[in-house]
Design an enzyme around this catalytic site. Structure first.
Site, PDB file in Angstrom:
ATOM      1  N   ARG A 165     116.740  43.249  83.107  1.00 30.78           N
ATOM      2  CA  ARG A 165     115.630  43.524  84.026  1.00 30.78           C
ATOM      3  C   ARG A 165     114.394  42.754  83.564  1.00 30.78           C
ATOM      4  O   ARG A 165     113.773  43.101  82.567  1.00 30.78           O
ATOM      5  CB  ARG A 165     115.318  45.021  84.091  1.00 30.78           C
ATOM      6  CG  ARG A 165     114.153  45.331  85.029  1.00 30.78           C
ATOM      7  CD  ARG A 165     114.091  46.775  85.470  1.00 30.78           C
ATOM      8  NE  ARG A 165     113.776  47.706  84.392  1.00 30.78           N
ATOM      9  CZ  ARG A 165     113.483  49.001  84.591  1.00 30.78           C
ATOM     10  NH1 ARG A 165     113.494  49.503  85.823  1.00 30.78           N
ATOM     11  NH2 ARG A 165     113.231  49.789  83.567  1.00 30.78           N
ATOM     12  N   ASP A 449     108.759  56.255  80.198  1.00 32.72           N
ATOM     13  CA  ASP A 449     108.455  54.825  80.229  1.00 32.72           C
ATOM     14  C   ASP A 449     107.220  54.623  81.090  1.00 32.72           C
ATOM     15  O   ASP A 449     106.538  55.579  81.455  1.00 32.72           O
ATOM     16  CB  ASP A 449     109.659  54.002  80.697  1.00 32.72           C
ATOM     17  CG  ASP A 449     110.027  54.223  82.158  1.00 32.72           C
ATOM     18  OD1 ASP A 449     109.275  54.903  82.893  1.00 32.72           O
ATOM     19  OD2 ASP A 449     111.070  53.710  82.589  1.00 32.72           O
TER      20      ASP A 449
END
Length: 534
Positions: A165, A449
């Protein structure tokens, strides 16, 4: 340091960095930036224009100009690529060395190797992460902990498939300049991995695979597809070698799922329900629109809320109608080795969540910790049996309207002082860690996150600017939030004891105050945060 051809590296040198920052790899970075940098800037400007329309009272709907794509029943995406046929369990995490080994060894089918929300974009992190992926594919990676524990890779046929990613379109890489301007973080991360590892993955019978974050339109997917075409040609690889799964984690993208799959169809491997960023996007896009778009506190918004059900049901139906995988959301729970009661309660919630996803037709789901891989696998094994996926479940009975996707006001829950304090505490702890170089942080038994920090600060901004009163308490004002920031910092200091870094938390509190309380809303907290780090 000049790298030739108008490319300048202003980040410091590090051990083995020259193995990644080679002239040929940087040539690809520069070529992609020059060819696509202007289009990227135009698309980011289009995001800003759309935000202005929404803030002025506009709304979102399925695009009339792309109706023919949605209504054409014949087109399909490419068939699933090797290593991406069975995706029942995917684990996510940053590309630091120990995590790389643990994720690949975890028993998950796929590892999302993250340069984005579970990572802090320190220059060292970005380059050593690329080195770790090369070493993993070469099987030269190892790690020894301070306690003397050795970490080694299992045999190749037992390892998770790597899916990288890169950063989203909005982020720059400030340590590399192309013709005097910062390079796109997306293009930088993609190009380095593709240049160094595409052939390495192909040699192992798989291929270069990516997760694409934060997109807001099919035109942004088209840009990625164009990048893939140019990059494949530059390395002499056939079209369709790259495969990409798109995270549907913004509310505008939820209205363009078919179109996003269509733009990437030769390179597409599905869509993912990026639930936390999706909540952040809804708050952000409608932040100044009054109570109709005010969500309850973060921890009370579940996947059974009507607007979240509409989003996930539409995602499965759209993907399977096009032969694409539908991937479920994150189980963020971190098992405690000290509190079996906390574990039992949380594991039951994770099991219910994964059972709902598998029953809805998802082909797999995400976990944040290796200890959750067996549970997720068990649930999807029960649903799938010997089948590798549920692509045959077309969900033709599902019908989702624009009003369903925007039914935020139907979400049950409250806004309490405890919820406000949790938002403040989580965001402060996360930002202190982020500024120190760690982007995946265990807080209150959850793996946090950037997305959850974004929700926390965006909710507070929205509550302050929309005259929200706490349940049984005072209105949410700037003064109240500043008081709670000070009080929560005191609690954190007491809990951390000698590990409390006063200077780092002072920096985190200043950043949090800016992005949660300033009149001008920062589109992403990582933008001002990135400027605060070396």
């Amino acid at each position: 340091m000049a790298a030739g051809e108008g490319i300048e590296i202003i980040g410091p040198a590090g051990d083995r960095f020259e193995e990644i920052l080679t002239p040929d790899a940087l040539h690809l970075v520069g070529m992609l930036q020059r060819e696509f940098g202007r289009k990227r800037a135009e698309l980011l400007a289009a995001r800003a224009a759309r935000q202005q329309e929404l803030s002025a009272g506009g709304t979102l709907d399925f695009l009339p100009e792309t109706r023919r794509i949605r209504e054409d029943p014949l087109w399909r995406v490419a068939k699933p690529a090797p290593g991406l046929v069975d995706r029942r369990v995917e684990i996510t995490g940053p590309t630091e060395r120990k995590m790389t080994i643990n994720a690949l060894n975890s028993g998950a089918n796929v590892w999302l190797a993250d340069f984005e929300d579970a990572n802090t974009p320190l220059w060292e992190n970005m380059i050593t992460g690329q080195l770790n992926l090369c070493d993993a594919l070469d099987r030269t990676i190892d790690f020894t902990s301070e306690e003397g524990k050795d970490y080694r890779l299992r045999p190749d046929d037992e390892l998770a498939t790597i899916v990288v990613r890169p950063r989203g379109w909005h982020l720059d890489e400030k340590h590399v300049l192309v013709d005097g301007e910062r390079v796109s973080g997306s293009l930088f991360d993609f190009a380095l991995y593709f240049f160094h590892c595409a052939q390495r993955q192909l040699d192992k019978g798989k291929g270069p695979y990516f997760y694409l974050p934060k997109m807001e339109s099919h035109l942004e997917a088209r840009l990625w597809n164009d990048v893939f075409g140019v990059a494949q040609a530059a390395l002499g690889l056939p079209g369709g070698t790259i495969r990409a799964t798109v995270l549907i984690e913004t509310i505008p993208a939820a209205f363009e799922m078919d179109e996003i799959l269509h733009e990437l169809r030769d390179h597409s491997s599905g869509l993912n329900a990026g639930r936390w960023d999706y909540l952040f996007s809804i708050i952000k896009k409608f932040r100044s629109r009054g109570r109709e778009f005010v969500l309850p506190e973060r921890n009370s918004v579940t996947m059974t809320a009507p607007f979240m059900r509409a989003y996930t049901e539409l995602l499965v139906k759209t993907c399977h109608g096009r032969g694409a995988h539908a991937m479920g959301g994150m189980a963020a729970f971190i098992p405690s080795r000290r509190d079996p009661e906390v574990n039992a309660t949380a594991m039951a919630k994770v099991r219910d969540d994964k059972a709902r996803e598998s029953a809805d037709g998802f082909d797999g789901s995400w976990v944040a910790h290796p200890d959750l891989v067996p549970l997720c696998k068990e649930v999807f094994d029960a649903a799938l049996g010997a089948r590798p996926n549920q692509l045959d479940r077309l969900r033709e009975e599902v019908s989702v309207t624009a009003q369903d996707l925007l039914a935020v006001a139907k979400t049950p829950g409250q806004i309490t002082e405890a919820g406000l304090r949790n938002n403040v505490s989580v965001a402060l702890q996360y930002l202190a860690s982020w500024l120190g170089g760690n982007g995946a942080v265990a807080i209150f038994n959850l793996m946090e996150d950037a997305a959850t920090a974004e929700i926390s600060r965006s909710q507070i901004w929205q509550w302050v600017h929309n005259d929200i009163t706490l349940d049984g308490g005072p209105p949410v004002t700037r003064g109240l939030v500043e008081q709670i920031i000070a009080e929560e910092l005191g609690k954190i200091s007491a809990a951390y004891g000698g590990a409390f870094d006063a200077a780092r938390f002072e920096q985190a509190a200043a950043l949090f105050t800016e992005v949660a309380l300033a009149d001008d809303y920062a589109e992403f907290l990582t933008l001002p945060a990135y400027e605060r780090m070396p």
